[in-house]
Design a protein around this motif. Structure first.
Motif, PDB file in Angstrom:
ATOM      1  N   ASN A 115       0.993  -1.351   0.047  1.00  0.00           N
ATOM      2  CA  ASN A 115       0.075   0.030   0.077  1.00  0.00           C
ATOM      3  C   ASN A 115       1.068   1.298   0.031  1.00  0.00           C
ATOM      4  OD1 ASN A 115       0.695   0.720   2.589  1.00  0.00           O
ATOM      5  ND2 ASN A 115      -0.804  -0.823   3.687  1.00  0.00           N
ATOM      6  N   ASP A 116       0.286   2.476  -0.033  1.00  0.00           N
ATOM      7  CA  ASP A 116       1.123   3.720  -0.257  1.00  0.00           C
ATOM      8  C   ASP A 116       2.018   4.065   0.971  1.00  0.00           C
ATOM      9  OD1 ASP A 116      -0.042   4.198  -2.585  1.00  0.00           O
ATOM     10  OD2 ASP A 116      -1.677   5.318  -1.825  1.00  0.00           O
ATOM     11  N   THR A 117       1.483   3.550   2.239  1.00  0.00           N
ATOM     12  CA  THR A 117       2.269   3.625   3.294  1.00  0.00           C
ATOM     13  C   THR A 117       3.651   2.794   3.357  1.00  0.00           C
ATOM     14  OG1 THR A 117       0.334   4.445   4.702  1.00  0.00           O
ATOM     15  CG2 THR A 117       2.316   3.594   6.139  1.00  0.00           C
TER      16      THR A 117
ATOM     17  N   SER B 118       6.146   4.040   0.720  1.00  0.00           N
ATOM     18  CA  SER B 118       6.968   5.212   1.371  1.00  0.00           C
ATOM     19  C   SER B 118       7.861   4.901   2.405  1.00  0.00           C
ATOM     20  CB  SER B 118       5.863   6.189   1.824  1.00  0.00           C
ATOM     21  OG  SER B 118       4.908   6.737   0.948  1.00  0.00           O
TER      22      SER B 118
ATOM     23  N   ARG C  40       9.404   6.783  -6.375  1.00  0.00           N
ATOM     24  CA  ARG C  40       7.936   6.295  -6.889  1.00  0.00           C
ATOM     25  C   ARG C  40       7.697   6.859  -7.988  1.00  0.00           C
ATOM     26  NH1 ARG C  40       2.200   4.911  -4.193  1.00  0.00           N
ATOM     27  NH2 ARG C  40       1.301   3.576  -5.601  1.00  0.00           N
TER      28      ARG C  40
ATOM     29  N   ASP D 186       3.225   2.957 -10.639  1.00  0.00           N
ATOM     30  CA  ASP D 186       3.170   1.525 -10.251  1.00  0.00           C
ATOM     31  C   ASP D 186       4.626   0.835 -10.188  1.00  0.00           C
ATOM     32  OD1 ASP D 186       0.503   1.481  -9.451  1.00  0.00           O
ATOM     33  OD2 ASP D 186      -0.015   0.728 -11.531  1.00  0.00           O
TER      34      ASP D 186
END
Length: 96
Positions: free
Chosen positions: A6-8, A11, A22, A25
């Motif tokens: 996921n995004d978290t 990161s 990033r 994708d």
């Protein structure tokens, strides 16, 4: 199949990697080596690593500048496989 991050998670992973960013994708790194021969040596080593884990990056070679793009295409995005290979690519570059 690997689980998409996921995004978290992406990161957090990028915070542990050197100069990776990033791009949609994918995660991407561009690095400049001291010579064309050194750049090709890195590409050859990364090819060996990629073959050993059956996970292959897109690699753009421009003289002594390399751009690596990692995405798990079969899963449609960024997975732990990409983060792991990015770490190995960093280790390869740093070993020069």
């Amino acid at each position: 199949m690997a689980d998409l991050l996921n995004d978290t998670q992406i990161s957090e992973a990028l915070a542990t990697l050197s100069d990776w960013q990033r791009d949609g994708d994918s995660i991407v790194k561009t690095t400049k080596l001291d010579s064309f021969g050194q750049a090709i040596a890195v590409v050859n080593r990364v090819a060996e690593l990629a073959e050993s884990v059956d996970h292959h990056p897109d690699i753009d070679i421009r003289w002594r500048t390399l751009t690596f793009r990692l995405s798990t295409h079969s899963d449609g995005g960024i997975t732990g496989k990409d983060v792991s290979l990015a770490q190995q690519i960093d280790e390869t570059i740093n070993s020069l």
